[in-house]
Design an enzyme around this catalytic site. Sequence first.
Site, PDB file in Angstrom:
ATOM      1  N   GLY A   1      -2.063   3.793  -4.292  1.00 19.03           N
ATOM      2  CA  GLY A   1      -2.646   4.513  -5.307  1.00 19.03           C
ATOM      3  C   GLY A   1      -4.175   4.896  -5.205  1.00 19.03           C
TER       4      GLY A   1
ATOM      5  CB  SER B   1      -1.061  -0.179   1.285  1.00 18.91           C
ATOM      6  OG  SER B   1      -1.834  -0.992   1.015  1.00 18.91           O
TER       7      SER B   1
ATOM      8  CD  GLU C   1      -3.990  -6.669   7.698  1.00 15.17           C
ATOM      9  OE1 GLU C   1      -3.212  -5.571   7.317  1.00 15.17           O
ATOM     10  OE2 GLU C   1      -5.176  -6.237   7.529  1.00 15.17           O
TER      11      GLU C   1
ATOM     12  CG  HIS D   1      -4.576  -2.261   6.958  1.00 14.96           C
ATOM     13  ND1 HIS D   1      -4.205  -3.285   5.990  1.00 14.96           N
ATOM     14  CD2 HIS D   1      -4.411  -1.095   6.389  1.00 14.96           C
ATOM     15  CE1 HIS D   1      -4.025  -2.812   4.834  1.00 14.96           C
ATOM     16  NE2 HIS D   1      -4.265  -1.288   5.163  1.00 14.96           N
TER      17      HIS D   1
ATOM     18  CB  CYS E   1      -7.067  -0.572   2.652  1.00 12.45           C
ATOM     19  SG  CYS E   1      -6.250   0.805   3.063  1.00 12.45           S
TER      20      CYS E   1
END
Length: 365
Positions: free
Chosen positions: A231, A51, A345, A343, A257
């Site tokens: 992006g 990311s 995770e 996130h 995300c």
Amino acid sequence: MKYTTRKKAVLLLADGTIFYGKAIGKEGTAFGEVCFNTGMTGYQEIFTDPSYFGQLMVTTNPHIGNYGVNETEMESDSIKIAGLICKNFSYNYSRVDASGSLVDFLDSNNLFAISDVDTRALVSYIRENGAMNAVISTVVDNIEGLKKQLAEIPQMEGLELASKVSTKQPYFFGDENATYKIATLDIGVKKNILRNFAKRDVYIKVFPYNSTFEELSSWNPDGYFLSNGPGDPEPLVEAQALAKTIIDKNLPLFGICLGHQVIALANGVSTYKMHNGHRGINHPVKNLVTGKGEITSQNHGFAVNREEAEAHSDLEVTHLHLNDDTVAGIAMKSKNCFSVQYHPEASPGPHDSSYLFDQFIQNLK
């Protein structure tokens, strides 16, 4: 110490502002959008997170490198940031299970990095003036030349970067005898997301960023996952078309995300570039369904338009970021689809958000 003489270095922002520092290893020049992460630990995970592709990372923790690196803490196969900017860099490291030093890790990945920068002043400046393109370089005597090169670097807004980090060929992850099968669209997936699925009795097939619904569905999965990534989500028209097809067929869909933003766009809800984004491991989120708070890990420079999401007849805003009231999660009222901006995770809570993976497994059932 490996580096006894260290070259002077410069950080030049797109608006002409200059900060000075020193090269951590070899000489060099690196371009990208400058951004900062407030995490006190986890620099290796940050540097290898897809990311962050195309970004010059400013670490707000004053000490970087002090615990070395460990090959099990990679979020991808290599460093993904464009360059590193920090305050104090530790060439020596101390950790029982470290597999090497950070400086060797940076060198082996050909990453240019600078330290001895006033990162407190720099972060304050980015907070006030927004994330912008920048260059770090040891070419300190040719500022005008760097300015010309910097002017040619494309802005992050409108930039499609998923293709730069996505797998070229489909691959499998987990136990092939697992109970469930999930087809994952790799627009910058982190390894820890795949690990979280695998430990929940899931076998995963990871597909390239531009894969079609026919390609994913031919594997006959129980559900579909849209990953995180770098992006602007707007240029990802193929991913949006894929999400729309999955939604129209009412198949289980989960996004994290960038995947969350793609799901919003597939529903006709726009996204926008944030002033400086959310990047850190202590971001407070409220689950509007349960009323509970979560401490979350976040890493994004774009967000979903809250007004449009709330006005959408088939969308429910399920989570809000408590610092600025931006959308942190959405779910569809009539379809088997939900997504979050953060996130789960990464587990800074440490288990505050892990229920989201369990929720998706329930949706598969």
